[in-house]
Motif scaffolding. Structure first.
Motif, PDB file in Angstrom:
ATOM      1  N   ALA A   6       0.807  -1.205   0.000  1.00  0.00           N
ATOM      2  CA  ALA A   6       0.000   0.000   0.000  1.00  0.00           C
ATOM      3  C   ALA A   6       0.848   1.266   0.000  1.00  0.00           C
ATOM      4  O   ALA A   6       0.324   2.354  -0.110  1.00  0.00           O
ATOM      5  CB  ALA A   6      -0.919   0.002   1.221  1.00  0.00           C
ATOM      6  N   LEU A   7       2.154   1.145   0.120  1.00  0.00           N
ATOM      7  CA  LEU A   7       3.019   2.307   0.209  1.00  0.00           C
ATOM      8  C   LEU A   7       3.504   2.743  -1.158  1.00  0.00           C
ATOM      9  O   LEU A   7       4.122   1.970  -1.873  1.00  0.00           O
ATOM     10  CB  LEU A   7       4.249   1.988   1.078  1.00  0.00           C
ATOM     11  N   PRO A   8       3.244   3.986  -1.523  1.00  0.00           N
ATOM     12  CA  PRO A   8       3.805   4.477  -2.779  1.00  0.00           C
ATOM     13  C   PRO A   8       5.319   4.572  -2.643  1.00  0.00           C
ATOM     14  O   PRO A   8       5.823   4.935  -1.603  1.00  0.00           O
ATOM     15  CB  PRO A   8       3.168   5.857  -2.937  1.00  0.00           C
ATOM     16  N   LEU A  17      13.431   8.809  -2.602  1.00  0.00           N
ATOM     17  CA  LEU A  17      12.106   8.200  -2.570  1.00  0.00           C
ATOM     18  C   LEU A  17      11.079   9.269  -2.232  1.00  0.00           C
ATOM     19  O   LEU A  17      11.318  10.138  -1.411  1.00  0.00           O
ATOM     20  CB  LEU A  17      12.063   7.079  -1.540  1.00  0.00           C
ATOM     21  N   ASP A  18       9.930   9.180  -2.861  1.00  0.00           N
ATOM     22  CA  ASP A  18       8.875  10.163  -2.687  1.00  0.00           C
ATOM     23  C   ASP A  18       7.668   9.459  -2.092  1.00  0.00           C
ATOM     24  O   ASP A  18       7.165   8.504  -2.681  1.00  0.00           O
ATOM     25  CB  ASP A  18       8.544  10.779  -4.049  1.00  0.00           C
ATOM     26  N   LEU A  19       7.222   9.911  -0.924  1.00  0.00           N
ATOM     27  CA  LEU A  19       6.087   9.305  -0.242  1.00  0.00           C
ATOM     28  C   LEU A  19       4.971  10.339  -0.133  1.00  0.00           C
ATOM     29  O   LEU A  19       5.107  11.334   0.583  1.00  0.00           O
ATOM     30  CB  LEU A  19       6.498   8.820   1.148  1.00  0.00           C
ATOM     31  N   ASP A  20       3.883  10.121  -0.860  1.00  0.00           N
ATOM     32  CA  ASP A  20       2.737  11.021  -0.814  1.00  0.00           C
ATOM     33  C   ASP A  20       1.813  10.540   0.303  1.00  0.00           C
ATOM     34  O   ASP A  20       1.027   9.617   0.114  1.00  0.00           O
ATOM     35  CB  ASP A  20       2.018  11.028  -2.164  1.00  0.00           C
ATOM     36  N   VAL A  21       1.935  11.166   1.470  1.00  0.00           N
ATOM     37  CA  VAL A  21       1.142  10.715   2.614  1.00  0.00           C
ATOM     38  C   VAL A  21      -0.316  11.121   2.507  1.00  0.00           C
ATOM     39  O   VAL A  21      -1.151  10.621   3.261  1.00  0.00           O
ATOM     40  CB  VAL A  21       1.747  11.185   3.958  1.00  0.00           C
ATOM     41  N   ARG A  22      -0.648  11.974   1.552  1.00  0.00           N
ATOM     42  CA  ARG A  22      -2.048  12.362   1.354  1.00  0.00           C
ATOM     43  C   ARG A  22      -2.902  11.165   0.962  1.00  0.00           C
ATOM     44  O   ARG A  22      -4.116  11.185   1.144  1.00  0.00           O
ATOM     45  CB  ARG A  22      -2.148  13.452   0.286  1.00  0.00           C
ATOM     46  N   THR A  23      -2.291  10.131   0.419  1.00  0.00           N
ATOM     47  CA  THR A  23      -3.029   8.950  -0.018  1.00  0.00           C
ATOM     48  C   THR A  23      -3.203   7.921   1.097  1.00  0.00           C
ATOM     49  O   THR A  23      -3.882   6.918   0.903  1.00  0.00           O
ATOM     50  CB  THR A  23      -2.314   8.266  -1.199  1.00  0.00           C
TER      51      THR A  23
END
Length: 89
Positions: A6-8, A17-23
């Motif tokens: 489930a982790l982008p 690494l880019d983690l969009d926590v909005r999702t």
């Protein structure tokens, strides 16, 4: 949180690494970010994207791991915040 699927995990233009926590669900965001922080090697960076200033997260991170991470704001709202977090130790 145990589901890594489930982790982008895309790389952005800088190679970090880019983690969009909005999702992510609000209740899981800090746990996911903390897991990423703990997995970083010395000098490694990842970028979080959020819909608000992640200042409380920074304070919590500093309380847990004093001096271990450097935060650099890449974008500071008003609609999106991007912060590069680098393992400093």
């Amino acid at each position: 949180m145990s589901s890594d699927a489930a982790l982008p995990d895309p790389a952005d233009e800088s190679g970090s690494l880019d983690l969009d926590v909005r999702t992510l669900p609000h209740g899981a965001r800090h746990d996911v970010i903390f897991a990423r922080l703990q997995a970083l090697a010395d000098g490694e960076t990842f970028v979080i994207r959020n819909d608000h200033d992640p200042k409380p997260l920074r304070y919590q991170t500093e309380a847990l791991w004093p001096g271990a991470f450097e935060w650099t704001y890449l974008e500071a709202g008003p609609l999106q915040w991007r912060v590069a977090i680098t393992r400093a130790d």
